[in-house]
Design a protein around this motif. Structure first.
Motif, PDB file in Angstrom:
ATOM      1  N   THR A 102       0.866  -1.170   0.000  1.00 32.85           N
ATOM      2  CA  THR A 102       0.000   0.000   0.000  1.00 32.85           C
ATOM      3  C   THR A 102       0.913   1.233   0.000  1.00 32.85           C
ATOM      4  N   PRO A 103       0.389   2.396  -0.385  1.00 34.17           N
ATOM      5  CA  PRO A 103       1.195   3.614  -0.274  1.00 34.17           C
ATOM      6  C   PRO A 103       1.702   3.842   1.153  1.00 34.17           C
ATOM      7  N   GLN A 153       5.556   4.278   2.406  1.00 38.02           N
ATOM      8  CA  GLN A 153       6.020   5.389   3.255  1.00 38.02           C
ATOM      9  C   GLN A 153       6.755   4.860   4.484  1.00 38.02           C
ATOM     10  N   ALA A 173       4.295   1.906  -4.893  1.00 42.17           N
ATOM     11  CA  ALA A 173       2.927   2.443  -4.781  1.00 42.17           C
ATOM     12  C   ALA A 173       2.906   3.803  -4.079  1.00 42.17           C
ATOM     13  N   GLY A 174       2.238   4.753  -4.690  1.00 43.55           N
ATOM     14  CA  GLY A 174       2.092   6.080  -4.095  1.00 43.55           C
ATOM     15  C   GLY A 174       3.259   7.015  -4.360  1.00 43.55           C
ATOM     16  N   SER A 221       3.072  10.074  -9.460  1.00 40.95           N
ATOM     17  CA  SER A 221       1.769  10.747  -9.465  1.00 40.95           C
ATOM     18  C   SER A 221       0.761   9.985 -10.346  1.00 40.95           C
TER      19      SER A 221
END
Ligand code: 8IG
Length: 263
Positions: free
Chosen positions: A185-186, A190, A229-230, A233
């Motif tokens: 997942t984003p 992170q 992912a994320g 843009s």
């Protein structure tokens, strides 16, 4: 359960017997995007399906290879090229994931080159990246029992320097291995970034741990095939992933060919 080290010994014996060699010197594991660049590396000695050797199974993912090629390098080393690997997400456990590495060590290899295709946090798609260090986020380990292996230098600085002799523009990164098979997942990307990761993938780290246990000197090279992912843009398009891989081929080929003269 079979002893994984004994099984690797059996596979190494089968390999030596089948090709009439007394040892291999190095092994190269090919990840996504690396097959083409490895074509024509060295003088062919022989090839067989990995599944012919004890403890290996046929690849589950379409497009992942499943062969073992033996070639002679320009410097006279016998190299085993494994055109595919077993992933943790296949659900067979950790031992099959590192069986190729342990087999290479049991067959006499002292050097291991691990390649992969992965997502980039701090590297652009199409870039080959030397792995300088890793973070194992799988929750798994190939080591069982009190095996307190030193991982201060999982990826050999000597071999990284050798790779930079071949291609001085190579970037270095920190590889985070996730369990997969879902991409991150984003928020997970992170997290990987905050803890120091610059690359995300589903292989390599567990193999590198097993390799260090076996005393192998390890070189790790990632091909960034997509922004993690994320990070980009735009949502990722399959066409872009394929294109990034294609654009990188001449560089990967040159890198492997240069290493083949030095290892
Ligand atoms: I190719 O973005 C490839 N493999 N975990 N994340 C993870 N593995 C990958 C990715 C990615 N791209």
């Amino acid at each position: 359960m079979d002893d994984p080290y004994a099984l690797a010994g059996d596979a190494a014996d089968a390999l030596r017997g089948r090709f009439g060699i007394d040892r291999i010197d190095l092994a190269l594991v090919l990840g996504s995007g690396w097959a083409q660049a490895s074509q024509g590396l060295g003088e062919p000695i022989g090839e067989c399906p990995l599944a012919d050797l004890p403890g290996f199974s046929a690849p589950v993912v379409a497009g992942h290879g499943g062969a073992l090629r033996l070639v002679l390098t320009a410097s006279g080393s016998v190299a085993a090229i494994l055109t595919g690997r077993t992933h943790l997400y296949e659900g067979r456990g950790v031992a099959p994931v590192v069986h190729g590495v342990r087999t290479a060590a049991a067959a006499g290899a002292s050097t291991l080159v691990l390649t992969n295709g992965c997502g980039g946090i701090a590297h652009a798609p199409g870039a080959p990246v030397l792995i300088a260090d890793q973070i194992n986020l799988t929750g798994a380990t190939p080591l069982v029992g009190p095996r307190f292996i030193d991982l201060t230098e999982v990826y050999s600085s000597r071999l990284r320097a050798l790779a930079k002799d071949v291609d001085p523009s190579l970037e270095e990164g920190i590889y985070c291995q996730f369990h997969g098979p879902a991409y991150e997942t984003p928020a997970e990307v992170q997290m990987a970034k905050v803890i120091g990761g610059t690359l995300v993938g589903m292989s390599t780290a567990l193999e590198a741990i097993a390799a260090r246990e076996a005393g192998l000197e390890v070189l790790g090279i990632s091909l960034v095939t997509n922004a993690a992912a994320g990070i980009a843009s735009e949502p990722l398009s399959h066409a872009e992933v394929v294109e990034a891989g294609l654009v990188a081929q001449p560089r990967l080929r040159g890198l492997l060919a240069g290493l083949w003269e030095r290892l």
